[in-house]
Design a protein around this motif. Structure first.
Motif, PDB file in Angstrom:
ATOM      1  N   GLY A   1       0.796  -1.226   0.000  1.00  0.00           N
ATOM      2  CA  GLY A   1       0.000   0.000   0.000  1.00  0.00           C
ATOM      3  C   GLY A   1       0.822   1.266   0.000  1.00  0.00           C
ATOM      4  N   ASP A   2       2.153   1.161   0.168  1.00  0.00           N
ATOM      5  CA  ASP A   2       3.014   2.339   0.101  1.00  0.00           C
ATOM      6  C   ASP A   2       3.249   2.737  -1.356  1.00  0.00           C
ATOM      7  N   SER A   3       3.741   3.935  -1.551  1.00  0.00           N
ATOM      8  CA  SER A   3       4.142   4.386  -2.884  1.00  0.00           C
ATOM      9  C   SER A   3       5.638   4.669  -2.909  1.00  0.00           C
ATOM     10  N   SER A   4       6.396   4.017  -2.023  1.00  0.00           N
ATOM     11  CA  SER A   4       7.831   4.267  -1.932  1.00  0.00           C
ATOM     12  C   SER A   4       8.578   2.969  -1.649  1.00  0.00           C
ATOM     13  N   ILE A   5       9.880   2.986  -1.958  1.00  0.00           N
ATOM     14  CA  ILE A   5      10.798   1.901  -1.625  1.00  0.00           C
ATOM     15  C   ILE A   5      11.960   2.527  -0.859  1.00  0.00           C
ATOM     16  N   ARG A   6      12.141   2.125   0.390  1.00  0.00           N
ATOM     17  CA  ARG A   6      13.274   2.626   1.174  1.00  0.00           C
ATOM     18  C   ARG A   6      14.374   1.576   1.199  1.00  0.00           C
ATOM     19  N   TYR A   7      15.627   2.018   1.160  1.00  0.00           N
ATOM     20  CA  TYR A   7      16.703   1.035   1.149  1.00  0.00           C
ATOM     21  C   TYR A   7      17.819   1.432   2.117  1.00  0.00           C
ATOM     22  N   PHE A   8      18.413   0.385   2.695  1.00  0.00           N
ATOM     23  CA  PHE A   8      19.397   0.523   3.764  1.00  0.00           C
ATOM     24  C   PHE A   8      20.589  -0.374   3.447  1.00  0.00           C
ATOM     25  N   GLU A   9      21.761   0.057   3.892  1.00  0.00           N
ATOM     26  CA  GLU A   9      22.955  -0.762   3.772  1.00  0.00           C
ATOM     27  C   GLU A   9      23.305  -1.337   5.136  1.00  0.00           C
ATOM     28  N   ILE A  10      23.549  -2.643   5.183  1.00  0.00           N
ATOM     29  CA  ILE A  10      23.894  -3.323   6.439  1.00  0.00           C
ATOM     30  C   ILE A  10      25.405  -3.526   6.470  1.00  0.00           C
ATOM     31  N   THR A  11      26.058  -3.010   7.525  1.00  0.00           N
ATOM     32  CA  THR A  11      27.512  -3.115   7.654  1.00  0.00           C
ATOM     33  C   THR A  11      27.879  -3.589   9.062  1.00  0.00           C
ATOM     34  N   ASP A  12      29.178  -3.729   9.289  1.00  0.00           N
ATOM     35  CA  ASP A  12      29.674  -4.125  10.613  1.00  0.00           C
ATOM     36  C   ASP A  12      29.923  -2.925  11.519  1.00  0.00           C
ATOM     37  N   GLU A  13      29.644  -1.717  11.024  1.00  0.00           N
ATOM     38  CA  GLU A  13      29.897  -0.509  11.795  1.00  0.00           C
ATOM     39  C   GLU A  13      28.594   0.044  12.352  1.00  0.00           C
ATOM     40  N   PRO A  14      28.598   0.532  13.607  1.00  0.00           N
ATOM     41  CA  PRO A  14      27.392   1.155  14.168  1.00  0.00           C
ATOM     42  C   PRO A  14      26.930   2.311  13.289  1.00  0.00           C
ATOM     43  N   PRO A  15      25.644   2.519  13.109  1.00  0.00           N
ATOM     44  CA  PRO A  15      24.528   1.800  13.749  1.00  0.00           C
ATOM     45  C   PRO A  15      24.116   0.523  13.020  1.00  0.00           C
ATOM     46  N   PHE A  16      24.980  -0.030  12.167  1.00  0.00           N
ATOM     47  CA  PHE A  16      24.824  -1.331  11.508  1.00  0.00           C
ATOM     48  C   PHE A  16      23.806  -1.336  10.365  1.00  0.00           C
ATOM     49  N   VAL A  17      22.694  -0.642  10.542  1.00  0.00           N
ATOM     50  CA  VAL A  17      21.707  -0.507   9.464  1.00  0.00           C
ATOM     51  C   VAL A  17      21.660   0.969   9.075  1.00  0.00           C
ATOM     52  N   HIS A  18      22.215   1.303   7.902  1.00  0.00           N
ATOM     53  CA  HIS A  18      22.386   2.697   7.492  1.00  0.00           C
ATOM     54  C   HIS A  18      21.372   3.051   6.405  1.00  0.00           C
ATOM     55  N   TYR A  19      20.592   4.076   6.656  1.00  0.00           N
ATOM     56  CA  TYR A  19      19.620   4.541   5.668  1.00  0.00           C
ATOM     57  C   TYR A  19      20.353   5.124   4.466  1.00  0.00           C
ATOM     58  N   LEU A  20      19.933   4.747   3.247  1.00  0.00           N
ATOM     59  CA  LEU A  20      20.539   5.261   2.027  1.00  0.00           C
ATOM     60  C   LEU A  20      19.642   6.278   1.346  1.00  0.00           C
ATOM     61  N   ASN A  21      18.434   5.859   0.969  1.00  0.00           N
ATOM     62  CA  ASN A  21      17.571   6.771   0.228  1.00  0.00           C
ATOM     63  C   ASN A  21      16.177   6.180   0.119  1.00  0.00           C
ATOM     64  N   THR A  22      15.294   6.913  -0.527  1.00  0.00           N
ATOM     65  CA  THR A  22      13.915   6.481  -0.764  1.00  0.00           C
ATOM     66  C   THR A  22      13.532   6.759  -2.204  1.00  0.00           C
ATOM     67  N   PHE A  23      12.989   5.737  -2.860  1.00  0.00           N
ATOM     68  CA  PHE A  23      12.381   5.935  -4.175  1.00  0.00           C
ATOM     69  C   PHE A  23      10.890   6.168  -3.965  1.00  0.00           C
ATOM     70  N   SER A  24      10.369   7.265  -4.505  1.00  0.00           N
ATOM     71  CA  SER A  24       8.958   7.598  -4.320  1.00  0.00           C
ATOM     72  C   SER A  24       8.258   7.696  -5.662  1.00  0.00           C
ATOM     73  N   SER A  25       7.000   7.302  -5.674  1.00  0.00           N
ATOM     74  CA  SER A  25       6.170   7.415  -6.870  1.00  0.00           C
ATOM     75  C   SER A  25       4.776   7.859  -6.437  1.00  0.00           C
ATOM     76  N   LYS A  26       3.890   8.029  -7.388  1.00  0.00           N
ATOM     77  CA  LYS A  26       2.554   8.547  -7.068  1.00  0.00           C
ATOM     78  C   LYS A  26       1.575   7.447  -6.691  1.00  0.00           C
ATOM     79  N   GLU A  27       1.740   6.256  -7.283  1.00  0.00           N
ATOM     80  CA  GLU A  27       0.742   5.202  -7.086  1.00  0.00           C
ATOM     81  C   GLU A  27       1.226   4.164  -6.078  1.00  0.00           C
TER      82      GLU A  27
END
Length: 430
Positions: free
Chosen positions: A246-272
């Motif tokens: 039901g969202d109109s976006s895709i969020r993506y994160f990079e997982i690494t060995d460095e804190p905070p371990f899950v790093h936010y990268l960006n969001t792809f957004s669309s209208k539908e």
């Protein structure tokens, strides 16, 4: 003066872009079932989508190539006869997952709270895990070599299961405290990435070490939307993409060995909003354009490709973006895996691009399908007609079946040729 230090990552500038309208697949009636599923599967050759049907279970398969080569023999009717039928669940099946390294090993989970692992090549049940989940199973994921499973359940418990031993080797109650469904996937490092909800119904993501489930490696709150977050993990880049129903976006994160371990990268957004999502394996991407992920977003009546790209100026092959990746060839046979053997996936290089093989068919062992089972009713005295089939008789039956199949195929080709001729005649009279 203090200076903010920006974390270095080759994936910091990954951006998403929807494909042009002429590359979308139109007029597809996507299923309206309320099951929290992606409703879509994709490989380098085909796109499969669950479609709306009265009885359920219907799907459509589309070739991804936009330029089609029409062979002399073209089937013009729907396929209604399966190669093999697997019967074992007492309620509908909502989860299917192929083993990552063993040939023809398929996992299924249904509304009966049972996980069954099959040898699809023989139709046999290899393992049945029927006493580990007291409620509906929300997700199941293999680890990289297929030795362990991570499952989430309506009872709010995250479990790590050794399927061949039939044991729960680790579990964590209330990895996410909310009552809405959780999802879990294994990472390349052996950790488990989860999505779920807080007690206040906020969406949440977590990273867990199965060897120490007491505290999360990372736990982040997201937003207050109601859509279940479906995680799609790429082990080659350690990027996880979150697609909410039901969202109109895709969020993506990079997982690494460095804190905070899950790093936010960006969001792809669309209208539908998206009703489901398919995720292309790495070998199906265009490496010449630095494409690192491709999604197939399901709308109400169409399917739209979404392309994720790392911006690079060079036209040369980017070794750091495309390490050797799992290919289609299995590392083990089903009986080898069942006996306790483990193997890592067979890797392939993407340097020259991946070309799917022209013919890859399911290997079905006839002896198991043609097994003559004793009747379930009372035993009768054995007459000559009830005598066990001899080896000669079995060979004769197999030859007859082979001849019948060849005859059916020949008739199918003849009917198709007649249909094509009829279409030409109709077009000629218009």
């Amino acid at each position: 003066m203090s200076r903010r230090v920006v974390r270095q990552s080759k994936f910091r500038h990954v951006f998403g872009q929807a494909a042009k309208a002429d590359q979308a697949y139109e007029d597809i009636r996507v299923s309206k079932v309320t099951w929290d599923s992606s409703f879509c599967a994709v490989n380098p050759k085909f796109l499969a989508i669950i479609v709306e049907a009265g009885g359920g279970g219907a799907f459509i398969v589309l070739p991804l190539a936009k330029v089609w080569q029409i062979p002399d023999y073209t089937p013009m009717r729907n396929i209604t006869e399966p190669i093999i039928t697997l019967e074992g669940h007492s309620k509908r099946v909502g989860i299917l997952s192929w083993h990552p390294t063993a040939r023809n090993v398929l996992l299924s989970a249904g509304g009966d709270n049972v996980i069954i692992i099959w040898n699809v090549g023989t139709g046999e049940v290899l393992l049945s895990l029927d006493d580990m989940h007291p409620d509906v199973i929300h997700s199941v994921c293999w680890n990289s070599n297929g030795s362990l499973l991570a499952t989430t359940c309506k009872d709010k418990t995250l479990r790590v299961i050794d399927p061949r031993k039939g044991q729960v080797v680790a579990e964590r109650f209330a990895a996410h405290e909310g009552m809405r469904p959780m999802r879990a996937v294994f990472t390349r490092q052996g950790h488990i990435f989860t999505t779920g909800f807080t007690r206040m119904s906020q969406r949440e993501l977590g990273l867990w070490d199965p060897n120490n489930f007491e505290e999360p490696v990372a736990l982040q709150e997201m937003d207050t939307s109601n859509g279940v977050l479906l995680p799609f993990y790429d082990p080659d880049s350690s990027i996880v993409y979150l697609c909410g129903k039901g969202d109109s976006s895709i969020r993506y994160f990079e997982i690494t060995d460095e804190p905070p371990f899950v790093h936010y990268l960006n969001t792809f957004s669309s209208k539908e909003p998206q009703r489901g999502m398919g995720f292309m394996p790495k070998r199906g991407l265009d490496v010449s354009k630095c494409e690192i992920a491709r999604f197939y977003k399901l709308h109400e009546r169409k399917c739209e490709p979404i392309i994720m790209t790392v911006p690079r100026k060079s036209d040369l092959f980017q070794d750091d973006l495309y390490p050797d990746t799992p290919g289609p060839e299995p590392a083990l046979e089903a009986d080898e895996w069942l006996s306790g053997q483990d193997a890592e996936p067979v890797l392939i290089s993407l340097r020259d691009g991946y070309v799917p093989p022209k013919h890859r068919e399911l290997r079905v062992t006839k002896r198991n399908i043609l097994d003559v089972r004793p009747p379930s009713g009372p035993r009768r005295s054995q007459s000559a007609s009830d005598a066990p089939l001899s080896q000669h008789t079995l060979e004769t039956l197999l030859e007859e079946i082979k001849a019948l199949r060849e005859r059916v195929q020949a008739q199918e080709q003849r009917i198709t040729a007649l249909e094509n001729m009829l279409c030409e005649l109709v077009d000629g009279t218009d």
